[in-house]
Design an enzyme around this catalytic site. Structure first.
Site, short mmCIF file in Angstrom:
data_model
loop_
_atom_site.label_atom_id
_atom_site.label_comp_id
_atom_site.label_asym_id
_atom_site.label_seq_id
_atom_site.Cartn_x
_atom_site.Cartn_y
_atom_site.Cartn_z
N LYS A 193 0.85 -1.20 0.00
CA LYS A 193 0.00 0.00 0.00
C LYS A 193 0.88 1.25 0.00
CE LYS A 193 -3.90 -2.27 2.18
NZ LYS A 193 -4.60 -2.68 3.41
N GLN A 249 -4.98 -1.39 9.58
CA GLN A 249 -4.85 -2.71 8.95
C GLN A 249 -5.46 -3.78 9.85
OE1 GLN A 249 -3.57 -3.42 5.77
NE2 GLN A 249 -4.36 -5.46 6.23
N ASP A 275 -11.35 2.82 3.91
CA ASP A 275 -11.78 1.42 3.75
C ASP A 275 -13.29 1.32 3.54
OD1 ASP A 275 -9.86 -0.54 3.64
OD2 ASP A 275 -9.54 -0.60 5.81
#
Ligand code: NAD
Length: 282
Positions: A52, A96, A119
């Site tokens: 990422k 995460q 997200d």
């Protein structure tokens, strides 16, 4: 059969995003920033976060990773999120997953400012997506959606079957297809006759986690089939779709690996840029 090349589509999307970031920089004298919080030393999470970060830098975003050991207290993480919520140089925040057991995942998700929730997991974004309002959209289903639209730009009235009803994949995927005026059937582990349901689909999206569950004789001729699954097996990584069989009937199919996977990170970058643009508007 069209082999849907997710690597190529993701590279094209990243190129578009790179150009967009450079325009934004000229206009606002600032670039969108993505901050990832990584807790613990699980290898897959470390790899995801590294990828990422690399991709974010490649398209010109400001990228930060905040690392904590497994033993970090929940309040430390919540405090850091609060700080990032207030930081104008941070457009997107991602924690995460998975988290260590002593940290409440829902509390963490809800602590993130919905306007920075890249997200798309915050209940506010989940609600906005299902109401058809502007929102951050979970990256993997967003990637699937973009791949489907490349093959079939007009989805009006198509029958879509989503296999799996997770918050991460199946449910947001269903909302995206509904928004495109598909008639959507969402199936799951308690569905009575999965084969019969799948056979109805002009589009099938499989997000289950069972190797090669969707067989060739479950798929209508010329269907578009999107395989989200990533399953480690003796023969290597395979998806939720029996690729060899399904490729003989489908109009288009994503491979695993190299299909949906590469789109996920590209969509995270897109979400970060979209959060930045919305923040400049407000
Ligand atoms: P999950 O375990 O949260 O959900 C699986 C869903 O499948 C559930 O809704 C369950 O009801 C359904 N299901 C289970 N058995 C079934 C059966 N026999 N028939 C029909 N439905 C059944 O999984 P998830 O997080 O949505 O992930 C699904 C798969 O996608 C996994 O293989 C995961 O590794 C992969 N994944 C890929 C990406 C990517 O970027 N490509 C991202 C996330 C997840």
């Amino acid at each position: 059969m069209i082999l849907i090349d997710g690597k190529k589509a993701a590279a094209e999307l990243r190129q578009e995003l790179k150009e967009e970031v450079s325009e934004l920089k000229k206009k606002y004298n600032q670039v969108p920033g993505l901050t990832v919080i990584l807790i613990g030393d699980l290898t897959p999470s470390q790899i995801y976060v590294r990828n990422k970060e690399k991709s974010a830098i490649e398209v010109g975003l400001k990228s930060d990773v905040i690392r904590y050991p497994d033993s970090v207290e929940e309040k430390t993480v919540l405090g850091k999120i609060e700080e990032l919520n207030k930081d104008n140089s941070v457009s997107g925040i991602l924690v995460q997953l998975p988290l260590p057991k002593h940290i409440d995942k829902q509390k963490v998700i809800e602590a993130i400012d919905p306007a920075k929730d890249v997200d798309g997991f915050h209940p506010m974004n989940v609600g906005n997506l299902s109401s058809g309002y502007e929102s951050s959209i979970p990256c993997t289903p967003l990637g699937c959606y973009l791949l489907i639209k490349k093959i079939e730009p007009n989805l009006n009235g198509k029958k879509a079957v989503v296999v799996g009803r997770s918050n991460l994949n199946g449910k947001p995927m269903t909302q995206l297809l509904l928004k495109e005026n598909c008639t959507v059937t969402i199936t799951h582990s308690k569905t009575k006759d999965l084969k019969a349901e799948c056979l109805e689909g002009d589009i099938i999206v499989a997000a289950v986690g069972i190797p090669e569950l969707v067989k060739g004789d479950w798929v209508k001729k010329d269907a578009i089939v999107i395989d989200v699954g990533i399953n480690k097996t003796e023969k290597g990584i395979v998806g939720d779709v029996a690729f060899d069989e399904v490729s003989k009937v489908a109009k288009a199919l994503t491979p695993v690996p190299g299909g949906v996977g590469p789109m996920t990170i590209a969509c995270l970058l897109k979400n970060t840029i979209d959060c930045f643009k919305r923040s400049q508007k407000n």
